[in-house]
Design a protein around this motif. Sequence first.
Motif, PDB file in Angstrom:
ATOM      1  N   GLN A   1       0.809  -1.198   0.000  1.00 16.84           N
ATOM      2  CA  GLN A   1       0.000   0.000   0.000  1.00 16.84           C
ATOM      3  C   GLN A   1       0.858   1.271   0.000  1.00 16.84           C
ATOM      4  N   ILE A   2       2.034   1.209   0.598  1.00 15.39           N
ATOM      5  CA  ILE A   2       2.817   2.417   0.814  1.00 15.39           C
ATOM      6  C   ILE A   2       3.441   2.969  -0.467  1.00 15.39           C
ATOM      7  N   CYS A   3       3.585   2.127  -1.499  1.00 14.76           N
ATOM      8  CA  CYS A   3       4.261   2.545  -2.730  1.00 14.76           C
ATOM      9  C   CYS A   3       3.282   2.725  -3.881  1.00 14.76           C
ATOM     10  N   ALA A   4       3.558   3.707  -4.736  1.00 12.04           N
ATOM     11  CA  ALA A   4       2.805   3.855  -5.976  1.00 12.04           C
ATOM     12  C   ALA A   4       3.009   2.621  -6.850  1.00 12.04           C
ATOM     13  N   LYS A   5       2.032   2.353  -7.715  1.00 11.89           N
ATOM     14  CA  LYS A   5       2.070   1.188  -8.600  1.00 11.89           C
ATOM     15  C   LYS A   5       2.148   1.660 -10.054  1.00 11.89           C
ATOM     16  N   PRO A   6       3.355   1.799 -10.584  1.00 12.94           N
ATOM     17  CA  PRO A   6       3.495   2.253 -11.969  1.00 12.94           C
ATOM     18  C   PRO A   6       2.892   1.259 -12.955  1.00 12.94           C
ATOM     19  N   CYS A   7       2.274   1.776 -13.989  1.00 10.91           N
ATOM     20  CA  CYS A   7       1.756   0.914 -15.045  1.00 10.91           C
ATOM     21  C   CYS A   7       1.860   1.616 -16.387  1.00 10.91           C
ATOM     22  N   ALA A   8       1.901   0.815 -17.448  1.00 13.25           N
ATOM     23  CA  ALA A   8       1.912   1.373 -18.798  1.00 13.25           C
ATOM     24  C   ALA A   8       0.534   1.929 -19.118  1.00 13.25           C
ATOM     25  N   ASN A   9       0.479   2.929 -19.994  1.00 17.57           N
ATOM     26  CA  ASN A   9      -0.839   3.491 -20.306  1.00 17.57           C
ATOM     27  C   ASN A   9      -1.563   2.716 -21.398  1.00 17.57           C
ATOM     28  N   GLU A  10      -0.898   1.770 -22.049  1.00 22.53           N
ATOM     29  CA  GLU A  10      -1.534   0.991 -23.106  1.00 22.53           C
ATOM     30  C   GLU A  10      -2.198  -0.257 -22.532  1.00 22.53           C
ATOM     31  N   LEU A  11      -3.397  -0.550 -23.037  1.00 23.69           N
ATOM     32  CA  LEU A  11      -4.118  -1.774 -22.689  1.00 23.69           C
ATOM     33  C   LEU A  11      -4.460  -2.536 -23.958  1.00 23.69           C
ATOM     34  N   TRP A  12      -4.456  -3.877 -23.848  1.00 22.19           N
ATOM     35  CA  TRP A  12      -4.924  -4.724 -24.940  1.00 22.19           C
ATOM     36  C   TRP A  12      -6.320  -5.229 -24.623  1.00 22.19           C
ATOM     37  N   PRO A  13      -7.214  -5.277 -25.624  1.00 18.83           N
ATOM     38  CA  PRO A  13      -8.523  -5.895 -25.392  1.00 18.83           C
ATOM     39  C   PRO A  13      -8.332  -7.353 -24.965  1.00 18.83           C
ATOM     40  N   TRP A  14      -9.051  -7.759 -23.945  1.00 15.02           N
ATOM     41  CA  TRP A  14      -8.890  -9.105 -23.406  1.00 15.02           C
ATOM     42  C   TRP A  14      -9.094 -10.171 -24.473  1.00 15.02           C
ATOM     43  N   ASP A  15     -10.126 -10.000 -25.275  1.00 16.17           N
ATOM     44  CA  ASP A  15     -10.454 -11.019 -26.276  1.00 16.17           C
ATOM     45  C   ASP A  15      -9.360 -11.182 -27.325  1.00 16.17           C
ATOM     46  N   ALA A  16      -8.537 -10.154 -27.491  1.00 18.36           N
ATOM     47  CA  ALA A  16      -7.486 -10.214 -28.509  1.00 18.36           C
ATOM     48  C   ALA A  16      -6.332 -11.124 -28.103  1.00 18.36           C
ATOM     49  N   VAL A  17      -6.195 -11.394 -26.791  1.00 19.98           N
ATOM     50  CA  VAL A  17      -5.070 -12.207 -26.312  1.00 19.98           C
ATOM     51  C   VAL A  17      -5.507 -13.366 -25.415  1.00 19.98           C
ATOM     52  N   ALA A  18      -6.794 -13.475 -25.130  1.00 16.85           N
ATOM     53  CA  ALA A  18      -7.275 -14.464 -24.161  1.00 16.85           C
ATOM     54  C   ALA A  18      -6.900 -15.893 -24.535  1.00 16.85           C
ATOM     55  N   GLY A  19      -6.799 -16.190 -25.825  1.00 13.23           N
ATOM     56  CA  GLY A  19      -6.510 -17.553 -26.249  1.00 13.23           C
ATOM     57  C   GLY A  19      -5.043 -17.933 -26.173  1.00 13.23           C
ATOM     58  N   ARG A  20      -4.172 -16.986 -25.884  1.00 10.48           N
ATOM     59  CA  ARG A  20      -2.733 -17.283 -25.838  1.00 10.48           C
ATOM     60  C   ARG A  20      -2.041 -16.541 -24.693  1.00 10.48           C
ATOM     61  N   LEU A  21      -2.738 -16.358 -23.595  1.00 10.28           N
ATOM     62  CA  LEU A  21      -2.181 -15.624 -22.465  1.00 10.28           C
ATOM     63  C   LEU A  21      -0.859 -16.215 -21.988  1.00 10.28           C
ATOM     64  N   GLU A  22      -0.796 -17.542 -21.953  1.00 12.74           N
ATOM     65  CA  GLU A  22       0.384 -18.185 -21.384  1.00 12.74           C
ATOM     66  C   GLU A  22       1.617 -18.049 -22.268  1.00 12.74           C
ATOM     67  N   ASP A  23       1.436 -17.614 -23.508  1.00 16.31           N
ATOM     68  CA  ASP A  23       2.575 -17.399 -24.398  1.00 16.31           C
ATOM     69  C   ASP A  23       3.188 -16.009 -24.234  1.00 16.31           C
ATOM     70  N   LEU A  24       2.470 -15.119 -23.566  1.00 24.73           N
ATOM     71  CA  LEU A  24       2.960 -13.752 -23.427  1.00 24.73           C
ATOM     72  C   LEU A  24       4.222 -13.724 -22.568  1.00 24.73           C
ATOM     73  N   LEU A  25       5.180 -12.911 -22.988  1.00 22.22           N
ATOM     74  CA  LEU A  25       6.482 -12.838 -22.322  1.00 22.22           C
ATOM     75  C   LEU A  25       6.567 -11.574 -21.475  1.00 22.22           C
TER      76      LEU A  25
END
Length: 227
Positions: A115-139
């Motif tokens: 809780q004490i630290c900010a959580k940096p994240c990228a501003n880009e998001l991918w639609p879930w359906d575009a990658v849902a079938g190969r999530l485990e291949d993502l590096l």
Amino acid sequence: MKEPEMQFTMDGAPLDLDIGDLVIAGWTGRDQAAIQHHIEELVAIGVKPPSATPLYYRAAAAQLTTAPEIQVVGEATSGEVEPLVVQAGGRRWLGLGSDHTDRALEAHSVALSKQICAKPCANELWPWDAVAGRLEDLLLESWIEEAGGWVVYQQGTLAAMLPLAVLIEGAGLERLAANGGAAMMCGTLGAKGGVRPAARFRMRMSDPATGRRIEHEYRTTTLPEVA
């Protein structure tokens, strides 16, 4: 009108989302040996082992940030590359974040250290359906700056973690998002050379099937500890 809590992009277009709840999933490794390795990394710096795996910590949604710089207190914080699941308005996206954590406080309370630290994240998001079938291949990859150069810090695929669908159900993410947006960081990979702080952190998520990448880099500014 209420201003959006977070401003993301999807396929280059602005995507404004209200994020009211943030979950930090921990101890999410699929391989028990890998979980034990990460536990031992943290035990080595004084962190008590978890009561169960996985665990779902809560943090303030306002801690999520796409800023290129965060401020922390003391010299004992470090980042962790993680997939970021965002749920809002009946839709779901996949992004990239860093569960930046205060390691000194972690020895006292894992929940407070997150809780004490900010959580940096990228501003880009991918639609879930575009990658849902190969999530485990993502590096997933991360680097830290040491001795004036970038050093590989973490590297591996999402196959090393429990299926994201399992984590989404375990965290109750859809329930949390019923009255507004919710986000979850989904666990990390072991650090090469051990968990350690660095002033700069770089992270990437790659889709080998398409060549697409999400990347983010941030700098940590250390504030003095005043007793």
